[in-house]
Write a protein that holds these residues in place. Structure first.
Motif, PDB file in Angstrom:
ATOM      1  N   ILE A  51     -10.929  17.324  11.490  1.00 42.53           N
ATOM      2  CA  ILE A  51     -10.436  18.608  10.969  1.00 42.53           C
ATOM      3  C   ILE A  51      -9.021  18.869  11.465  1.00 42.53           C
ATOM      4  O   ILE A  51      -8.152  19.324  10.704  1.00 42.53           O
ATOM      5  CB  ILE A  51     -11.395  19.750  11.353  1.00 42.53           C
ATOM      6  CG1 ILE A  51     -12.697  19.612  10.581  1.00 42.53           C
ATOM      7  CG2 ILE A  51     -10.758  21.116  11.116  1.00 42.53           C
ATOM      8  CD1 ILE A  51     -13.777  20.574  11.008  1.00 42.53           C
ATOM      9  N   TYR A  52      -8.778  18.567  12.734  1.00 36.53           N
ATOM     10  CA  TYR A  52      -7.446  18.741  13.306  1.00 36.53           C
ATOM     11  C   TYR A  52      -6.417  17.915  12.540  1.00 36.53           C
ATOM     12  O   TYR A  52      -5.340  18.411  12.190  1.00 36.53           O
ATOM     13  CB  TYR A  52      -7.476  18.345  14.787  1.00 36.53           C
ATOM     14  CG  TYR A  52      -6.129  18.273  15.446  1.00 36.53           C
ATOM     15  CD1 TYR A  52      -5.442  19.424  15.794  1.00 36.53           C
ATOM     16  CD2 TYR A  52      -5.534  17.045  15.718  1.00 36.53           C
ATOM     17  CE1 TYR A  52      -4.200  19.365  16.408  1.00 36.53           C
ATOM     18  CE2 TYR A  52      -4.302  16.974  16.326  1.00 36.53           C
ATOM     19  CZ  TYR A  52      -3.639  18.125  16.664  1.00 36.53           C
ATOM     20  OH  TYR A  52      -2.413  18.061  17.262  1.00 36.53           O
ATOM     21  N   ASN A  53      -6.724  16.668  12.250  1.00 33.61           N
ATOM     22  CA  ASN A  53      -5.781  15.814  11.526  1.00 33.61           C
ATOM     23  C   ASN A  53      -5.580  16.265  10.086  1.00 33.61           C
ATOM     24  O   ASN A  53      -4.461  16.206   9.568  1.00 33.61           O
ATOM     25  CB  ASN A  53      -6.234  14.354  11.575  1.00 33.61           C
ATOM     26  CG  ASN A  53      -5.874  13.708  12.884  1.00 33.61           C
ATOM     27  OD1 ASN A  53      -4.760  13.835  13.348  1.00 33.61           O
ATOM     28  ND2 ASN A  53      -6.823  13.032  13.483  1.00 33.61           N
ATOM     29  N   PHE A  58      -1.926  18.662   6.029  1.00 30.38           N
ATOM     30  CA  PHE A  58      -1.689  19.481   4.842  1.00 30.38           C
ATOM     31  C   PHE A  58      -0.953  20.783   5.104  1.00 30.38           C
ATOM     32  O   PHE A  58      -0.609  21.490   4.157  1.00 30.38           O
ATOM     33  CB  PHE A  58      -3.022  19.765   4.141  1.00 30.38           C
ATOM     34  CG  PHE A  58      -3.661  18.521   3.596  1.00 30.38           C
ATOM     35  CD1 PHE A  58      -3.030  17.778   2.615  1.00 30.38           C
ATOM     36  CD2 PHE A  58      -4.879  18.071   4.079  1.00 30.38           C
ATOM     37  CE1 PHE A  58      -3.595  16.621   2.109  1.00 30.38           C
ATOM     38  CE2 PHE A  58      -5.457  16.926   3.580  1.00 30.38           C
ATOM     39  CZ  PHE A  58      -4.821  16.195   2.598  1.00 30.38           C
ATOM     40  N   THR A  59      -0.705  21.135   6.366  1.00 28.99           N
ATOM     41  CA  THR A  59      -0.020  22.395   6.614  1.00 28.99           C
ATOM     42  C   THR A  59       1.335  22.230   7.288  1.00 28.99           C
ATOM     43  O   THR A  59       2.237  23.005   7.023  1.00 28.99           O
ATOM     44  CB  THR A  59      -0.885  23.328   7.487  1.00 28.99           C
ATOM     45  OG1 THR A  59      -1.178  22.678   8.722  1.00 28.99           O
ATOM     46  CG2 THR A  59      -2.157  23.712   6.781  1.00 28.99           C
ATOM     47  N   VAL A  60       1.478  21.251   8.148  1.00 26.45           N
ATOM     48  CA  VAL A  60       2.716  21.081   8.908  1.00 26.45           C
ATOM     49  C   VAL A  60       3.643  20.144   8.143  1.00 26.45           C
ATOM     50  O   VAL A  60       3.240  19.066   7.723  1.00 26.45           O
ATOM     51  CB  VAL A  60       2.418  20.517  10.316  1.00 26.45           C
ATOM     52  CG1 VAL A  60       3.698  20.279  11.086  1.00 26.45           C
ATOM     53  CG2 VAL A  60       1.488  21.441  11.068  1.00 26.45           C
ATOM     54  N   GLU A  61       4.874  20.577   7.969  1.00 23.06           N
ATOM     55  CA  GLU A  61       5.850  19.716   7.314  1.00 23.06           C
ATOM     56  C   GLU A  61       6.441  18.757   8.334  1.00 23.06           C
ATOM     57  O   GLU A  61       6.941  19.172   9.372  1.00 23.06           O
ATOM     58  CB  GLU A  61       6.951  20.557   6.676  1.00 23.06           C
ATOM     59  CG  GLU A  61       6.475  21.354   5.493  1.00 23.06           C
ATOM     60  CD  GLU A  61       7.626  22.034   4.789  1.00 23.06           C
ATOM     61  OE1 GLU A  61       8.769  21.557   4.915  1.00 23.06           O
ATOM     62  OE2 GLU A  61       7.379  23.030   4.114  1.00 23.06           O
ATOM     63  N   LYS A  70      -1.671  11.125   9.279  1.00 22.02           N
ATOM     64  CA  LYS A  70      -2.662  12.111   9.736  1.00 22.02           C
ATOM     65  C   LYS A  70      -3.823  12.224   8.763  1.00 22.02           C
ATOM     66  O   LYS A  70      -4.975  12.359   9.175  1.00 22.02           O
ATOM     67  CB  LYS A  70      -2.006  13.488   9.914  1.00 22.02           C
ATOM     68  CG  LYS A  70      -0.988  13.559  11.007  1.00 22.02           C
ATOM     69  CD  LYS A  70      -1.650  13.531  12.354  1.00 22.02           C
ATOM     70  CE  LYS A  70      -0.599  13.745  13.429  1.00 22.02           C
ATOM     71  NZ  LYS A  70      -1.131  13.582  14.762  1.00 22.02           N
ATOM     72  N   ALA A  71      -3.549  12.154   7.470  1.00 19.94           N
ATOM     73  CA  ALA A  71      -4.632  12.210   6.487  1.00 19.94           C
ATOM     74  C   ALA A  71      -5.538  10.983   6.601  1.00 19.94           C
ATOM     75  O   ALA A  71      -6.764  11.102   6.517  1.00 19.94           O
ATOM     76  CB  ALA A  71      -4.055  12.314   5.075  1.00 19.94           C
ATOM     77  N   ILE A  72      -4.950   9.816   6.823  1.00 14.28           N
ATOM     78  CA  ILE A  72      -5.758   8.600   6.982  1.00 14.28           C
ATOM     79  C   ILE A  72      -6.589   8.676   8.262  1.00 14.28           C
ATOM     80  O   ILE A  72      -7.766   8.293   8.272  1.00 14.28           O
ATOM     81  CB  ILE A  72      -4.859   7.357   6.944  1.00 14.28           C
ATOM     82  CG1 ILE A  72      -4.315   7.164   5.528  1.00 14.28           C
ATOM     83  CG2 ILE A  72      -5.610   6.113   7.402  1.00 14.28           C
ATOM     84  CD1 ILE A  72      -3.293   6.071   5.403  1.00 14.28           C
ATOM     85  N   LEU A  73      -6.011   9.187   9.350  1.00 14.19           N
ATOM     86  CA  LEU A  73      -6.789   9.381  10.578  1.00 14.19           C
ATOM     87  C   LEU A  73      -7.926  10.380  10.362  1.00 14.19           C
ATOM     88  O   LEU A  73      -9.012  10.220  10.919  1.00 14.19           O
ATOM     89  CB  LEU A  73      -5.891   9.874  11.704  1.00 14.19           C
ATOM     90  CG  LEU A  73      -5.166   8.812  12.499  1.00 14.19           C
ATOM     91  CD1 LEU A  73      -4.228   9.451  13.512  1.00 14.19           C
ATOM     92  CD2 LEU A  73      -6.134   7.907  13.194  1.00 14.19           C
ATOM     93  N   ILE A  75      -9.520  10.818   7.502  1.00 16.13           N
ATOM     94  CA  ILE A  75     -10.544  10.108   6.730  1.00 16.13           C
ATOM     95  C   ILE A  75     -11.362   9.202   7.640  1.00 16.13           C
ATOM     96  O   ILE A  75     -12.603   9.166   7.565  1.00 16.13           O
ATOM     97  CB  ILE A  75      -9.890   9.296   5.589  1.00 16.13           C
ATOM     98  CG1 ILE A  75      -9.313  10.241   4.543  1.00 16.13           C
ATOM     99  CG2 ILE A  75     -10.883   8.343   4.951  1.00 16.13           C
ATOM    100  CD1 ILE A  75      -8.435   9.562   3.521  1.00 16.13           C
ATOM    101  N   ILE A  76     -10.683   8.474   8.517  1.00 16.83           N
ATOM    102  CA  ILE A  76     -11.386   7.579   9.439  1.00 16.83           C
ATOM    103  C   ILE A  76     -12.294   8.387  10.374  1.00 16.83           C
ATOM    104  O   ILE A  76     -13.440   7.993  10.649  1.00 16.83           O
ATOM    105  CB  ILE A  76     -10.365   6.732  10.233  1.00 16.83           C
ATOM    106  CG1 ILE A  76      -9.662   5.755   9.296  1.00 16.83           C
ATOM    107  CG2 ILE A  76     -11.042   5.982  11.370  1.00 16.83           C
ATOM    108  CD1 ILE A  76      -8.485   5.046   9.916  1.00 16.83           C
ATOM    109  N   SER A  77     -11.830   9.527  10.839  1.00 17.10           N
ATOM    110  CA  SER A  77     -12.646  10.378  11.709  1.00 17.10           C
ATOM    111  C   SER A  77     -13.869  10.921  10.972  1.00 17.10           C
ATOM    112  O   SER A  77     -14.956  10.992  11.545  1.00 17.10           O
ATOM    113  CB  SER A  77     -11.822  11.536  12.250  1.00 17.10           C
ATOM    114  OG  SER A  77     -10.773  11.063  13.028  1.00 17.10           O
ATOM    115  N   MET A  78     -13.692  11.298   9.729  1.00 20.70           N
ATOM    116  CA  MET A  78     -14.826  11.810   8.969  1.00 20.70           C
ATOM    117  C   MET A  78     -15.867  10.717   8.690  1.00 20.70           C
ATOM    118  O   MET A  78     -17.065  11.000   8.648  1.00 20.70           O
ATOM    119  CB  MET A  78     -14.356  12.445   7.660  1.00 20.70           C
ATOM    120  CG  MET A  78     -13.633  13.734   7.865  1.00 20.70           C
ATOM    121  SD  MET A  78     -14.687  14.919   8.721  1.00 20.70           S
ATOM    122  CE  MET A  78     -13.477  15.984   9.415  1.00 20.70           C
ATOM    123  N   VAL A  79     -15.423   9.489   8.505  1.00 21.52           N
ATOM    124  CA  VAL A  79     -16.370   8.379   8.356  1.00 21.52           C
ATOM    125  C   VAL A  79     -17.140   8.176   9.657  1.00 21.52           C
ATOM    126  O   VAL A  79     -18.355   7.975   9.652  1.00 21.52           O
ATOM    127  CB  VAL A  79     -15.638   7.086   7.924  1.00 21.52           C
ATOM    128  CG1 VAL A  79     -16.525   5.871   8.064  1.00 21.52           C
ATOM    129  CG2 VAL A  79     -15.158   7.213   6.491  1.00 21.52           C
TER     130      VAL A  79
END
Length: 98
Positions: A51-53, A58-61, A70-73, A75-79
């Motif tokens: 959730i943190y990643n 999606f919020t921090v530019e 961060k999005a890939i991390l 996804i890996i964390s959610m798996v």
């Protein structure tokens, strides 16, 4: 490298992550039979990290491709979260009572 090879490597990475978290949950299940809640600790950590990643992605530019990383991390964390949760629940359902 072609796109199919990259997709295959990513799927193998996700499968490896799921296997690692399932094994960690299994080891916690074996070593802490009396305290059943301990095997859910990897679920909590990976859910929080995922959730943190996702929030950061999606919020921090950021500059460059940090948001994609961060999005890939995430996804890996959610798996890892899913594999750990499913294996913990299955160990609770099919645990042999002594």
């Amino acid at each position: 490298m072609n796109l199919q090879m990259i997709e295959t490597r990513f799927i193998l990475l996700l499968a490896g992550t799921a296997a690692i978290f399932a094994v960690i949950t299994l080891l916690l299940h074996i070593f802490f039979r009396k305290r059943r809640y301990i095997k859910y600790i990897p679920c909590v950590f990976t859910l929080a990290f995922g959730i943190y990643n996702f929030v950061l992605a999606f919020t921090v530019e950021t500059i460059g491709f940090n948001d994609i990383g961060k999005a890939i991390l995430g996804i890996i964390s959610m798996v890892g979260f899913t594999a750990s949760l499913v294996s913990a629940v299955l160990f609770d359902i099919f645990a042999f009572k002594k």
